[in-house]
Design an enzyme around this catalytic site. Structure first.
Site, short mmCIF file in Angstrom:
data_model
loop_
_atom_site.label_atom_id
_atom_site.label_comp_id
_atom_site.label_asym_id
_atom_site.label_seq_id
_atom_site.Cartn_x
_atom_site.Cartn_y
_atom_site.Cartn_z
N GLU A 173 20.04 20.65 1.38
CA GLU A 173 19.23 21.06 2.53
C GLU A 173 19.30 19.99 3.62
O GLU A 173 19.41 20.28 4.80
CB GLU A 173 17.78 21.31 2.10
N HIS B 13 7.99 17.46 0.34
CA HIS B 13 8.88 18.62 0.43
C HIS B 13 9.54 18.93 -0.92
O HIS B 13 9.69 20.09 -1.30
CB HIS B 13 9.94 18.33 1.51
N GLU C 163 7.15 20.76 -2.93
CA GLU C 163 7.06 22.15 -2.46
C GLU C 163 8.11 23.02 -3.17
O GLU C 163 7.81 24.11 -3.66
CB GLU C 163 7.26 22.19 -0.94
N HIS C 164 9.34 22.51 -3.28
CA HIS C 164 10.38 23.25 -4.01
C HIS C 164 9.99 23.44 -5.48
O HIS C 164 10.20 24.50 -6.06
CB HIS C 164 11.70 22.49 -3.95
#
Lengths: 454, 441
Positions: free
Chosen positions: A158, A78, A81-82
């Site tokens: 997040e 993840h 992904e950022h």
């Protein structure tokens, strides 16, 4: 309860007693909208045509998710992904998104256990530009230390927002960790905080180097496009990228050992307003060429928990009135063993133990009685109708293919799924239930108010 | 797991293309039934189903005094039996039609979103007619759904976002219906009776507040007949709408103590109405300041440069009875004070200095290009068409909307920014334990 939107197949016209919608005049079907092929470098391509509006959605799915992460680096899929929105050789940090916006489009990305996907939604004549930029960041990202530090703060926020601020999410995380003894599905997709805090550039680049390659990717283009043109453009932009010869031949996942001990846990938090219980069982997923058991489990979840007319709603909410809500969840699209979940929110004055007893008694009674054929027919009828409604949403169809193809299934499996659902009998559903709902492979969790426990 | 991201603006020549299409290619026609009911229709026979959207103006604001939550609970009971059918029998009948009827109630409207197959349209509409005209509101159904609403209300009391929303609404709207949750309170919902359900039903289901749209496999003549059959016997008039709310927001910070790792902030001040001539300029201005895209000033300053949040947004919020300009974010307790400071300073900077020519151009390109993307799917389009009618927009609005956006000049947007951004009136409601942040007003 989320009702799965199934993809089209031939319509069964066998008589369905009492059914007033026969869905046999549905006209064209979803399979007519699908074109698929592969590039020479191994990249798979699926095109979903929908010419009603001049819009395209361009997606690239990587067969790499949080369950593919190395030990000690939870969250790196993840995090990467950022970081893919930072600079590449050709684009400045953020330029891809700015360019999509400057062309009137939207873009984003998402990460799950088995896949990571990137998408843009934009006017149909901008497809080439999207491919140009997406293919660039498949292999050309250039990160700085500052990117790492700032973006790590963002993913920690997040996690704060999604998980740490939400006792239900924290409870789910513990439950999931207890369900898997050895498989990486037990680690949260966003990562454990203490490991997220340590993620660095080398971790991100290592994951990128291994998994981001055309031979590990699926291109799914949906909307107002011509499959031949998509093929031509895909060959130009993605076809130019060499396959990664180092890509592992099989996705190496640690397997679950036999689960032999029933697990129980209680999560207490002062922020809990409404206690509830959740029970999960390790469950088989859809396997390529063998989706029958998963189809039976999906139908089981609908019979037991699919809304007002479901077995558990009838027993626990209408009949005994011990619950304000009952839910049953099963998601069969998964590379490895998934879970079959029950959720019961007890009525006021009913304890979690009483609710659990009522749940167990009802499920046992259901297994004894067998499936109500009329209810099964109604569910199958709705599944057939959902094929008609699904055609209204090309992105939804695109997601089905992307998710399935990155979870070990083939296009043929996706297209066979609706027919398999229609073919399942009540006896097969009971057999799948008896095989799956074993106490030894279950986790029972209570979410409770802190003060209640003290 | 979705990623919100932001970035710095840079545009490169190798990716520049020509002009955008910029227009939604949908053809909206107005249909008037023989009985005089108006609807907007987009006819599209490519998939054999229709999406029908009904909306009744007033929503939860029509709750009678002391009956807070009645409209919301009543909407939830519509799918719990009608005519001769009790809840489960009704649900089975709906399943056999493979149709779906959804219900929602907010401050300004109650909506019914129906989707049904062409092959059994008449049966589906007969069932919807029964739903609308012969609700049962059985006591056992009332008690069952009430328990679900109460469970939700108890959860809301511990949800930082809900806590912030309630505190802000109370501050902004006081005793007006907007000032309290439409779902009601635990006390008010506990006291609602079966008669209250019938009263709430009578208050809202009437021709004088009805808006209709249909999208999909249906002709104008078929829709006309359907409207009369389905809606022709509604009452002419319902309960009067409450008057406008007086928006009372003073600049400052209030803190609701709550033990959770991430503080949540809701901030805002008075806004402008949807029919304000400055609306388009304000809309573009907000896109630049805090709109949904990742390129906004707030996302750049708060997330991208400082890593203080996962997401921060601002939005114009014009409602029927009050208009506000709002924003929200979540930030760790130790970071919230800095985030608030950055937002205050961005508010000040935009009010004082305005936007640049390039920001305006980029925002216009984005907004005009993105507009057609929202018309995706029959249900979505039906919902948009009803909202347009409720906002009293003309039927050709879809064709002219981008011209309105493009007509906004730099001088105009900067004048509007100085008028509607009110840094000294900006109030933050923060829920959490924000370190170093002090209450003020």
């Amino acid at each position: 309860m989320i009702r799965r939107i199934v993809l089209a197949a031939a319509i069964l016209t066998a008589g369905l007693t009492g059914a007033r919608a026969d869905t046999s005049q549905g006209g064209s079907e979803i399979t007519d909208q699908i074109t698929s092929f592969s590039l020479d470098n191994g990249m798979q391509v699926v095109v979903v045509e929908d010419h009603r509006v001049p819009v395209v959605q361009h997606m690239v799915w990587y067969r790499a998710g949080s369950a593919d992460e190395p030990i000690g680096q939870s969250g790196v899929a993840h995090f990467l992904e950022h970081l893919l929105f930072k600079a590449t050789d050709k684009l400045a940090a953020g330029e891809l998104s700015a360019t999509v916006a400057a062309n009137g489009g939207r873009d984003n990305a998402f990460t799950s256990y088995d896949y990571t996907a990137y998408f843009q939604r934009v006017a149909a004549d901008r497809l080439e530009l999207m491919m140009q930029m997406e293919s660039d960041r498949m292999v050309n990202i250039r990160l700085t230390e500052e990117d790492i530090v700032t973006e790590r703060e963002v993913i920690l926020e997040e996690r704060n927002q999604r998980t740490d601020n939400n006792p239900r999410a924290l409870f789910g995380e513990q439950l999931n960790a207890a369900q898997y003894l050895n498989h990486r599905y037990g680690q949260p997709i966003i990562g454990w905080r203490h490991e997220m805090e340590e993620l660095d550039m080398a971790d991100a680049l290592s994951f990128y180097g291994t998994y981001y390659a055309p031979n590990n990717a699926i291109l799914v283009v949906s909307g107002d496009v011509d499959p031949q043109e998509v093929k031509r453009l895909a060959e130009v932009y993605y076809g130019a990228i060499p396959a990664n010869p180092e890509l592992p031949l099989v996705r190496q996942r640690s397997k679950e050992p036999p689960q032999t001990a029933e697990r129980r846990l209680t999560y207490k938090d002062p922020r809990v307003a409404q206690p509830y219980l959740q029970r999960s069982y390790l469950a088989p997923e859809r396997d390529a060429g063998a989706q029958e058991k998963a189809a039976a489990l999906y139908l089981l979840s609908e019979i037991l928990g699919g809304g007002t007319t479901s077995y558990l709603a009838n027993a626990l909410q209408f009949d005994q009135q011990v619950a304000v809500y009952t839910g049953v969840f099963y998601s069969g699209t998964s590379l490895d063993d998934t879970s079959f979940d029950f959720l019961v929110v007890p009525a006021q004055g009913v304890s979690l133990e009483e609710a659990e007893d009522a749940l167990d008694a009802s499920v046992a009674q259901f297994l004894e009685e067998g499936v109500d054929q009329e209810q099964l027919d109604r569910i199958k009828l709705q599944l057939r109708a959902s094929e008609v409604y699904a055609r209204d949403n090309a992105e939804g169809i695109a997601n089905r293919y992307g998710r399935a193809l990155s979870s070990g299934l083939s296009i043929e499996d996706v297209q066979a799924w609706p027919q398999i659902l229609q073919s399942i009998t009540g006896d097969e559903i009971i057999a799948a239930a008896q095989e799956t709902l074993r106490p030894q492979s279950s986790v029972t969790g209570y979410l409770m108010r802190q003060e209640e426990a003290e | 797991m979705m990623r919100f991201k932001t970035m710095m603006v840079a545009l490169c020549a190798w990716i520049l293309l020509g002009a955008l299409p910029g227009r939604a290619e949908i053809n909206i026609q107005e249909v008037t039934s023989p009985g005089g009911i108006k609807a907007w229709l987009v006819e599209d026979h490519s998939i054999p189903f229709t999406a029908l959207e009904l909306r009744f103006r007033g929503g939860t604001s029509l709750d009678a005094p002391g009956k807070r939550g009645a409209t919301y609970l009543m909407a939830g009971l519509l799918e719990e039996g009608s005519g001769e059918m009790q809840a489960q029998e009704y649900a089975r009948a709906l399943e056999k039609l493979a149709a779906s009827f959804g219900y929602d109630a907010d401050r300004d409207s109650l909506s019914i979103s129906a989707q049904f197959l062409s092959e059994n349209r008449d049966d589906a509409m007969a069932l919807l007619h029964q739903t609308l005209h012969q609700p049962r509101f059985d006591q056992d159904a009332l008690d069952r759904v009430r328990a679900q609403v109460l469970a939700g209300l108890r959860s809301d009391l511990k949800d930082p976002n809900e806590i912030a929303g309630r505190a802000f609404a109370k501050m902004a709207y006081g005793d007006h219906p907007y000032g309290s949750p439409g779902k009601g309170t635990i006390d008010s919902v506990s006291d609602l009776s079966r008669q209250d359900m019938f009263d709430a039903y009578e208050a809202i289901f009437a021709r004088d507040r009805l808006y209709v749209s249909a999208v999909g496999d249906i002709s104008p003549a078929e829709l006309g007949a359907l409207l009369d059959q389905l809606l022709g016997d509604l009452n002419e008039a319902g309960a009067p709408l409450p008057g406008p709310a007086n928006v009372a927001i003073e600049g400052g910070v209030s803190i609701v103590d709550y033990d959770t790792p991430q503080s949540v902030a809701l901030f805002g001040h008075v806004g402008i109405t949807r029919d304000d001539p400055r609306f388009f300029a304000a809309y573009i201005m907000n896109q630049i300041l805090g709109g949904g895209s990742f390129e906004s000033r707030l996302m750049t300053e708060v997330r991208e440069k400082r890593g203080l949040t996962y997401g921060v947004y601002a939005y114009l919020y014009p409602q029927d009875l009050a208009s506000v300009y709002l924003g929200q974010l979540g930030s760790a307790n130790e970071k919230m004070a800095e985030a608030v400071e950055v937002i205050q300073s961005e508010w000040q900077r935009l009010a004082g200095e305005g936007v640049t020519e390039k920001e305006l151009a980029d925002a216009k390109t984005y907004l005009t290009g993105a507009y057609p993307l929202r018309f995706d799917g029959n249900g979505r389009i039906a919902s948009i068409l009803v909202s347009m009618q409720m906002d009293r927009l003309p039927i050709d609005y879809v064709k002219t909307r981008n011209d309105h956006i493009n007509a906004v000049t730099l001088e105009e947007i900067n004048r509007v920014a100085s008028e509607i951004l009110l840094p000294e009136q900006l109030h933050f409601v923060v829920v959490g334990r924000p370190e170093g942040l002090r209450e003020s007003n």
